[in-house]
Design an enzyme around this catalytic site. Structure first.
Site, PDB file in Angstrom:
ATOM      1  N   GLN A  10       0.827  -1.198   0.000  1.00 13.48           N
ATOM      2  CA  GLN A  10       0.000   0.000   0.000  1.00 13.48           C
ATOM      3  C   GLN A  10       0.869   1.258   0.000  1.00 13.48           C
ATOM      4  O   GLN A  10       1.871   1.330   0.710  1.00 13.48           O
ATOM      5  CB  GLN A  10      -0.891  -0.023   1.249  1.00 13.48           C
ATOM      6  CG  GLN A  10      -2.164   0.769   1.108  1.00 13.48           C
ATOM      7  CD  GLN A  10      -3.229   0.325   2.105  1.00 13.48           C
ATOM      8  OE1 GLN A  10      -3.220  -0.816   2.548  1.00 13.48           O
ATOM      9  NE2 GLN A  10      -4.140   1.211   2.447  1.00 13.48           N
ATOM     10  N   SER A  88       4.242  -6.326   2.808  1.00 13.67           N
ATOM     11  CA  SER A  88       2.895  -6.323   3.386  1.00 13.67           C
ATOM     12  C   SER A  88       1.903  -6.935   2.400  1.00 13.67           C
ATOM     13  O   SER A  88       1.978  -8.120   2.079  1.00 13.67           O
ATOM     14  CB  SER A  88       2.518  -4.897   3.795  1.00 13.67           C
ATOM     15  OG  SER A  88       1.311  -4.872   4.533  1.00 13.67           O
ATOM     16  N   LEU A  89       0.980  -6.149   1.888  1.00 15.37           N
ATOM     17  CA  LEU A  89       0.028  -6.625   0.878  1.00 15.37           C
ATOM     18  C   LEU A  89       0.742  -7.363  -0.245  1.00 15.37           C
ATOM     19  O   LEU A  89       0.234  -8.369  -0.783  1.00 15.37           O
ATOM     20  CB  LEU A  89      -0.734  -5.425   0.307  1.00 15.37           C
ATOM     21  CG  LEU A  89      -1.286  -5.543  -1.114  1.00 15.37           C
ATOM     22  CD1 LEU A  89      -2.489  -6.453  -1.128  1.00 15.37           C
ATOM     23  CD2 LEU A  89      -1.597  -4.184  -1.686  1.00 15.37           C
ATOM     24  N   ARG A 113      -9.063  -9.036   3.305  1.00 24.76           N
ATOM     25  CA  ARG A 113      -8.042  -8.443   4.172  1.00 24.76           C
ATOM     26  C   ARG A 113      -8.241  -6.933   4.277  1.00 24.76           C
ATOM     27  O   ARG A 113      -8.201  -6.355   5.364  1.00 24.76           O
ATOM     28  CB  ARG A 113      -6.656  -8.762   3.598  1.00 24.76           C
ATOM     29  CG  ARG A 113      -5.455  -8.187   4.355  1.00 24.76           C
ATOM     30  CD  ARG A 113      -4.189  -8.566   3.589  1.00 24.76           C
ATOM     31  NE  ARG A 113      -2.971  -8.235   4.305  1.00 24.76           N
ATOM     32  CZ  ARG A 113      -2.272  -7.113   4.163  1.00 24.76           C
ATOM     33  NH1 ARG A 113      -2.713  -6.186   3.303  1.00 24.76           N
ATOM     34  NH2 ARG A 113      -1.163  -6.902   4.838  1.00 24.76           N
ATOM     35  N   HIS A 196      -0.123  -3.452  11.008  1.00 21.50           N
ATOM     36  CA  HIS A 196       0.977  -4.241  11.576  1.00 21.50           C
ATOM     37  C   HIS A 196       1.226  -3.908  13.050  1.00 21.50           C
ATOM     38  O   HIS A 196       2.359  -3.741  13.486  1.00 21.50           O
ATOM     39  CB  HIS A 196       2.258  -4.065  10.744  1.00 21.50           C
ATOM     40  CG  HIS A 196       2.082  -4.462   9.318  1.00 21.50           C
ATOM     41  ND1 HIS A 196       1.910  -5.772   8.925  1.00 21.50           N
ATOM     42  CD2 HIS A 196       1.978  -3.722   8.182  1.00 21.50           C
ATOM     43  CE1 HIS A 196       1.732  -5.818   7.614  1.00 21.50           C
ATOM     44  NE2 HIS A 196       1.762  -4.595   7.143  1.00 21.50           N
ATOM     45  N   GLN A 245       1.094 -11.859   9.909  1.00 21.65           N
ATOM     46  CA  GLN A 245       1.612 -10.602   9.346  1.00 21.65           C
ATOM     47  C   GLN A 245       0.790  -9.382   9.751  1.00 21.65           C
ATOM     48  O   GLN A 245       1.321  -8.275   9.898  1.00 21.65           O
ATOM     49  CB  GLN A 245       1.646 -10.727   7.820  1.00 21.65           C
ATOM     50  CG  GLN A 245       2.330  -9.593   7.090  1.00 21.65           C
ATOM     51  CD  GLN A 245       1.670  -9.311   5.741  1.00 21.65           C
ATOM     52  OE1 GLN A 245       0.579  -8.793   5.672  1.00 21.65           O
ATOM     53  NE2 GLN A 245       2.368  -9.680   4.684  1.00 21.65           N
TER      54      GLN A 245
END
Length: 292
Positions: A10, A88-89, A113, A196, A245
């Site tokens: 992102q 991440s993503l 998500r 996170h 995660q």
């Protein structure tokens, strides 16, 4: 020579993303059209013509970056990674590109998500801040010293650049302490919430159910995961790390270092923007970086 493909998260979105790909490749166009059907809304129109504000919405940003990244990998004639990783993503994009998950299931999980993270953001005011010019240990110690508030390191992006995440008050207090400890800058980010961090626990529980009910395959090459910066092709480990995660830090610095230690000499960014190329060069200056 080993080639590592890395997939952005992102923040890499931009107005018009994917439009050239859509117009130039029938294979990519088919994926974009399929994504519209799976998501139940016209994400391609938002990607091509939407405002920056529309593109920043988590439920748009995450599937848009995933879609763009996977489409690039699919149309690339020389996509043959020795290893993959995603920020991440981007871990979902990397997994689909490496054959560990179907495009359809990957997109559905990314959408779930994003929705779960958005709900967690709305449940409690929270934020993130980029801390520049300070060592990891000092940042960890300062975050741990904030009593009564949630604030933790969230992204180890490169040496001297760590993002912290938590409650608004916790991040504000930590920024003040970190500047006093010698940080060059402490910049509060324009994000929806505390990604996170422990504040994402409700999203983690929701995503866990979706992941456990989805069919995964062993990827064609190792995927280096954010949670532990280690390679895996084991489906059970990959699923557990994807779930963990959401509340754990993205160990990007450590992931790139491990990939280099395991022989990676060329890093190719697969997705919108060039953020990861810049981070990789700061982590491992001797490697070659490029983009599809």
């Amino acid at each position: 020579m080993k080639k590592a493909y890395v997939f952005p998260g992102q923040g890499s979105q931009f107005k018009g993303m994917g439009a050239d790909l859509y117009q130039s490749s029938g294979q990519a166009k088919a994926l974009f059209d399929q994504a519209n059907h799976i998501l139940g809304f016209d994400i391609t129109q938002t990607m091509f013509e939407g405002t920056d504000e529309e593109l920043k919405q988590t439920n748009v940003t995450q599937p848009a970056i995933f879609l763009h990244s996977v489409a690039l990998a699919r149309v690339s004639s020389d996509f043959a990674p020795d290893m993959v990783a995603g920020h991440s993503l981007g871990e979902f994009s990397a997994l689909v590109a490496a054959g560990g998950l179907s495009f359809e299931d990957g997109l559905r999980l990314v959408a779930q998500r994003a929705d779960a993270m958005q709900k967690a953001c709305e449940a409690r005011p929270s934020t993130m801040a980029a801390i520049l010019g300070l060592d990891d240990q000092t940042i960890e110690e300062v975050c741990a010293s904030i009593e009564g508030e949630v604030v933790v390191p969230a992204n180890y992006n490169c040496p001297g650049q760590v993002v912290i995440s938590g409650s608004v008050e916790g991040v504000t207090l930590a920024c003040e302490k970190l500047k006093a400890a010698g940080a060059k800058r402490a910049l509060v980010l324009q994000v929806g919430g505390a990604f996170h961090s422990p504040l994402m626990q409700p999203a983690r529980e929701e995503l866990a159910q979706a992941i456990e009910s989805t069919s995964f395959n062993a990827p064609r090459c190792p995927i280096y995961q954010n949670v532990n910066a280690m390679p895996s092709t084991d489906v059970d480990i990959i699923k557990a790390n994807l779930i963990a995660q959401l509340t754990a830090p993205v160990r990007w610095t450590q992931s790139v270092e491990q990939m280099v230690a395991d022989g990676a000499t060329h890093f190719v960014e697969c997705g919108p923007g060039k953020v990861l190329q810049g981070l990789v060069k700061k982590i491992a200056g001797s490697v070659e970086v490029a983009s599809i």
